[in-house]
Design an enzyme around this catalytic site. Structure first.
Site, PDB file in Angstrom:
ATOM      1  N   LEU A 159       4.518  23.668  17.053  1.00  0.00           N
ATOM      2  CA  LEU A 159       5.050  22.477  16.381  1.00  0.00           C
ATOM      3  C   LEU A 159       5.799  21.616  17.386  1.00  0.00           C
ATOM      4  CD1 LEU A 159       6.755  22.350  12.896  1.00  0.00           C
ATOM      5  CD2 LEU A 159       7.620  20.980  14.786  1.00  0.00           C
ATOM      6  N   HIS A 165      16.315  28.317  21.632  1.00  0.00           N
ATOM      7  CA  HIS A 165      16.702  27.123  22.384  1.00  0.00           C
ATOM      8  C   HIS A 165      17.505  26.209  21.460  1.00  0.00           C
ATOM      9  CE1 HIS A 165      16.193  23.268  24.477  1.00  0.00           C
ATOM     10  NE2 HIS A 165      15.899  23.959  25.556  1.00  0.00           N
TER      11      HIS A 165
END
Length: 338
Positions: free
Chosen positions: A127, A231
């Site tokens: 994505l 992240h």
């Protein structure tokens, strides 16, 4: 503006390549490499063209398109059965407890064990949303449209589904986790290993990665602190996965140490609660509830935001949605509340 999710075609190569250059590394499913992206689109095209409703090793690539401008502004992917072409490796955090009578002391050590536990699962991944479009819920549209696709093509997917989140990467594009483990055995930087994996697969991991467990306490502080953390740009994605029913079960990525989330496919909220009904009329402007609405089979699949009203075994949608999806009375429509 009006956005729809649709099946990717080979004509989308340049769009995907331009987006791949914006990822900043650590994005295995969208490498800035034309041959790799071409191969991925070829696999996706074959998957969309295969009509048998059976589970095989396939890749589906979806595209977010601005229907007013024709611009491609995002992409996402589905993998029906991982670990078939080459092994699917993860690290799993396990524990070993030992006791010494002489010292009257019990020691517990956490370890990273190389496993293939998730092999055979379906996976949602790849994505990416163009930086200029990260508002208005388009990331959520990209993510949840995949679940409507799965619901509409359920026999083509496994009973467990996973999502790998990118781990911590420093400002130079390196990975503290990789430097502490993989980098010591392969003589490659994280960026080199990640690019090689994206293009050639991870068989080199099977060939060279040590099979014995790695004691976490023996790693440097920088590596220990990032194990299982997403992240910063992936924290919202992790919350979306949790809202869908995914959970972290101590599996982490072998490259950057990012968390792998898993769920039973039929218990993913947007799959479990999705409904399929025939279209029976349009709504008046401003009525109905906000929803994700999809239609079409395989290559004709399309999905967008819209308004819906459920009535027994039929559904009504707003005129703009009907136009965007090119649906008329009698067409079958999948939907899930937004």
């Amino acid at each position: 503006m009006s956005f729809i999710i649709r099946a990717a075609t080979r004509d989308d190569l340049q769009h995907l390549y331009e987006m791949a250059k914006l990822t900043g590394g650590g994005f295995t499913n969208l490498p800035p490499d034309r041959p790799s992206l071409t191969a991925k689109l070829d696999l996706s095209t074959k998957a969309f063209e295969r009509t048998d409703d059976t589970l095989e090793d396939e890749t589906f690539v979806l595209i977010l398109e601005n229907t007013e401008t024709g611009e491609v502004r995002g992409t996402s992917q589905l993998f029906t059965q991982v670990g078939q072409k080459w092994p699917f490796y993860s690290y799993r955090i396990t524990s070993l407890t030992q006791h010494s009578k002489e010292l009257n002391r019990t020691m517990r050590a956490d370890m990273l064990s190389l496993v293939n536990d998730l092999e055979g699962s379906s996976e949602v991944g790849g994505l990416f949303l163009h930086p200029s479009e990260r508002a208005g819920g388009l990331g959520l549209l990209l993510a949840r449209s995949r679940y409507l696709f799965i619901a509409a093509h359920r026999p083509r997917f496994g009973d467990q589904i996973l999502a790998e989140l990118r781990g911590i990467i420093d400002e130079k594009g390196g990975s503290p986790f990789w430097d502490a483990i993989g980098g010591r055995f392969f003589g490659m930087s994280f960026q080199e290993a990640d690019e090689f994996n994206a293009i050639h697969g991870n068989q080199f991991i099977a060939d060279l990665m040590p099979k014995h467990p790695v004691y976490i306490s023996m790693l440097e502080d920088g590596a220990r602190k990032v194990i299982g953390l997403p992240h910063p740009n992936g924290r919202a994605a992790m919350r979306m996965l949790e809202n869908e029913g995914f959970a972290y079960h101590q599996y982490v990525d072998i490259f950057d140490g990012g968390p792998s989330m898993t769920a039973r496919t039929d218990q993913v909220r947007s799959i479990r609660d999705a409904v399929e009904m025939s279209l029976d009329g349009l709504l008046d402007e401003g009525t109905g509830e906000k929803a994700l609405i999809a239609t079409g089979h395989l290559a004709s699949f399309r999905c967008c935001y819209g308004n819906r009203m459920l009535e027994d075994d039929s559904i009504r949608v707003d005129p703009m949605t009907a136009k965007a999806l090119n649906i008329t009375d009698g067409d079958m429509v999948w939907s899930i509340a937004r």
